[in-house]
Design an enzyme around this catalytic site. Structure first.
Site, PDB file in Angstrom:
ATOM      1  N   VAL A 136       0.842  -1.200   0.000  1.00 17.66           N
ATOM      2  CA  VAL A 136       0.000   0.000   0.000  1.00 17.66           C
ATOM      3  C   VAL A 136       0.881   1.254   0.000  1.00 17.66           C
ATOM      4  CG1 VAL A 136      -1.623   1.342   1.391  1.00 17.66           C
ATOM      5  CG2 VAL A 136      -1.943  -1.136   1.132  1.00 17.66           C
ATOM      6  N   HIS A 137       1.886   1.243   0.844  1.00 15.09           N
ATOM      7  CA  HIS A 137       2.800   2.381   1.005  1.00 15.09           C
ATOM      8  C   HIS A 137       3.504   2.699  -0.315  1.00 15.09           C
ATOM      9  CE1 HIS A 137       5.646   4.984   3.070  1.00 15.09           C
ATOM     10  NE2 HIS A 137       6.670   4.223   2.739  1.00 15.09           N
TER      11      HIS A 137
END
Ligand code: SF4
Ligand code: SF4
Ligand code: SF4
Lengths: 311, 234
Positions: B189-190
């Site tokens: 996600v990051h």
């Protein structure tokens, strides 16, 4: 007497090979075309005199030297299995509550060679643990990475990791001897034939006779220890008190692979990869559908305006 | 102080606004960036070496570390480096990642954010240095790294085998695997967010972003830098 295993003609002997594997850690194996006869070692606890001849024979045959240790006030020496002591006699002084007699229970501890081996299931290194079609579970040290996962997988607390080479060690059921038609060193050395070795069927039959004899002598709970929770074992015990295996230095009553290990090595592996994959796929799809989130010219000029009004 | 720097950088090193076209805003000090990249490198190495031991089909990855024995030996040490490196990031950033009421609003309208429509919603525009998504990544990483180092020590047999029972080790190994899967998902996600929101990566490579980026995604933060507003307590 159980007929001793004769020394075979070594010229004719062949070693176990890949074709004899039915399980291999972290790998798939093809079902062998021809299966070996399941073998077993039977340890008759009621006959054992605790002489430790088997323990010495094991050290001798496997060329192991147990460093001098400490006496812990019992006859257990060393107190527990070690990377160099693949088998250890465990002595328990037990007062029979019915007869008030002191009974000296002597169990030869070591790998049970489970039909469903937790050590093999847990091992992440391809080919570090193998199971032959005759039931012997063996460690292949070249492939072992010393992670200790086998220790967590084993319901009997058997494998030990050596500090010297960071590899796992346990009884091999003398696979090197058995593969050339010989019996295990410990069985050969046992002076009372408390340890016998043969096909699993023979061993069960032999155990039946022993159990009848024990029952006739008042041990009404005498029985065979071949726990079904691990699919049976290729090392079995005749116990005079088979209804309470725990009294024999903590022999588990109903051993099976821990559910934690089953989850870890089962659903967690697939679910874990699937979840990680799903996140990555979501990213790719989101980008494909939504496109990048770009800063616009208006954003830049708004920022410029903001800094300028403040000067 | 030079004329084209705003006064806010006195309050916080590495955060100042340089006028020009485009406006350039300092977001991270060199120290913070080095700290970040050490952590990132450790996390990636840990993920690769960990996955090699997690699923048999990935065991081949151990070759990158010099074989199975070496992978087994090195993985926990990388974990130790990661732990201390992340602790540095934690000390730098925890205050700015405290949860605010506005973060709950942001989260409730996540569909707008994901739909690239956050700029149409006045409630989603005034964001401080971090938005709720970034804060969740931060706290998620914090929690999971604590779980991983804790469970990791329990199963670090080379040094700590004798301190726990086998049942505790079984629990730890399961927890370790679960937390590792979760942290890899957060990592995805990051990284994805940094790619998707263009202009973000320069914050961690050069330490700077454009004024437009700050205006679009962290307007409150930009305003505060420009006016020397209520920082760093936010
Ligand atoms: S007793 Fe333990 S080490 Fe031996 S085969 Fe069974 S699980 Fe493996
Ligand atoms: S220590 Fe060796 S045998 Fe045991 S699980 Fe790890 S790689 Fe397999
Ligand atoms: S079978 Fe061989 S390795 Fe196992 S305890 Fe007996 S002598 Fe030792």
């Amino acid at each position: 007497m159980f007929p001793p295993i004769p020394n075979p003609d070594l010229k004719a002997a062949t070693k176990f090979g890949e074709k004899d594997l039915i399980r291999r850690s972290a790998s798939r194996v093809a079902e062998p075309a021809q299966k070996l006869t399941p073998m077993a070692k039977l340890i008759d606890v009621s006959k054992c005199i605790g002489c430790k001849a088997c323990q010495s024979a094991c050290l001798e045959w496997n060329d192991l030297r147990e460093p001098v240790g400490f006496n812990d006030g019992t006859y257990n020496n060393p107190p527990d299995l070690t990377p160099t002591s693949l088998t250890v006699m465990k002595f328990t002084e037990w007062v029979n509550p019915e007869t008030r007699n002191l009974e000296w229970l002597i169990r030869k501890d070591g790998c049970m060679h489970c039909a469903d081996p937790g050590c093999l299931k847990a091992c992440p290194a391809p080919g570090a643990i193998v199971q032959y079609s005759n039931g012997i579970v063996d460690f292949v040290h070249e492939n072992c990475i010393g992670c200790g996962y086998c220790v967590k997988g084993c319901p009997f607390n058997i494998p030990r990791i050596s500090k010297a080479d960071s590899k796992a060690y346990k009884c091999t059921l003398c696979s090197d001897r058995v593969s050339v038609g010989q019996g295990p060193a410990c069985a050969k050395a046992c002076p009372t034939q408390a340890i016998v070795f043969g096909t699993k069927d023979e061993m069960k039959q032999w155990a039946d006779g022993r159990i009848k004899d024990l029952k006739s002598r008042g041990y009404k709970n005498a029985g065979l220890y071949d726990p079904p929770g691990v699919g049976g074992t290729h090392v079995m015990y005749v116990l005079h008190h088979a209804d309470q295996p725990e009294i024999y230095a903590g022999l588990p009553r109903d051993p099976r692979i821990s559910p934690l290990v089953e989850i870890w090595k089962g659903v967690a592996k697939y679910a874990g990869l699937a979840v990680m994959g799903a996140f990555a796929v979501f990213g790719v799809l989101h980008h494909a559908v939504m496109g990048p989130n770009r800063v616009t010219r208006e954003d830049e000029s708004a920022a410029k305006q903001l800094t300028e009004t403040q000067s | 102080m030079s004329a084209d720097e705003m006064r806010a950088d006195e309050a916080k090193p590495g955060e100042s606004v340089h006028r020009g076209d485009p406006v350039v805003v300092d977001r991270y000090t060199a120290g913070a960036r080095i700290n970040h990249w050490i952590t990132a490198a450790c996390l990636i190495l840990l993920a690769i070496s960990g996955m090699a031991l997690f699923h048999p089909s990935l065991f081949g990855l151990t070759a990158l570390f010099g074989g199975g024995q070496a992978t087994r030996a090195i993985h926990p040490w990388i974990g130790v480096v990661l732990f201390f490196s992340f602790s540095g990031l934690f000390l730098r950033f925890w205050r700015l990642n405290l949860w605010k009421g506005a973060d709950t609003t942001w989260l409730a309208r996540l569909n707008k954010v994901l739909g690239n429509r956050d700029h149409e919603d006045p409630d989603l525009v005034e964001i401080g240095k971090y938005n709720a998504g970034q804060k969740m990544v931060f706290w998620g990483m914090t929690l999971l790294i604590l779980t991983l180092i804790g469970s990791g020590l329990v199963i670090w047999d080379e040094y700590f085998a004798s301190y726990t029972t086998i049942t505790q080790k079984r629990l730890a190994v399961l927890l370790h695997a679960g937390a590792a899967v979760a942290i890899i998902c957060i990592w995805i996600v990051h990284v994805y967010a940094a790619i998707w929101v263009r202009g973000t990566i320069s914050a961690m490579t050069k330490g700077q972003v454009t004024g437009g980026w700050a205006w679009r995604h962290h307007r409150k933060w930009l305003r505060e830098l420009v006016t020397g507003g209520p920082r760093p307590a936010e």
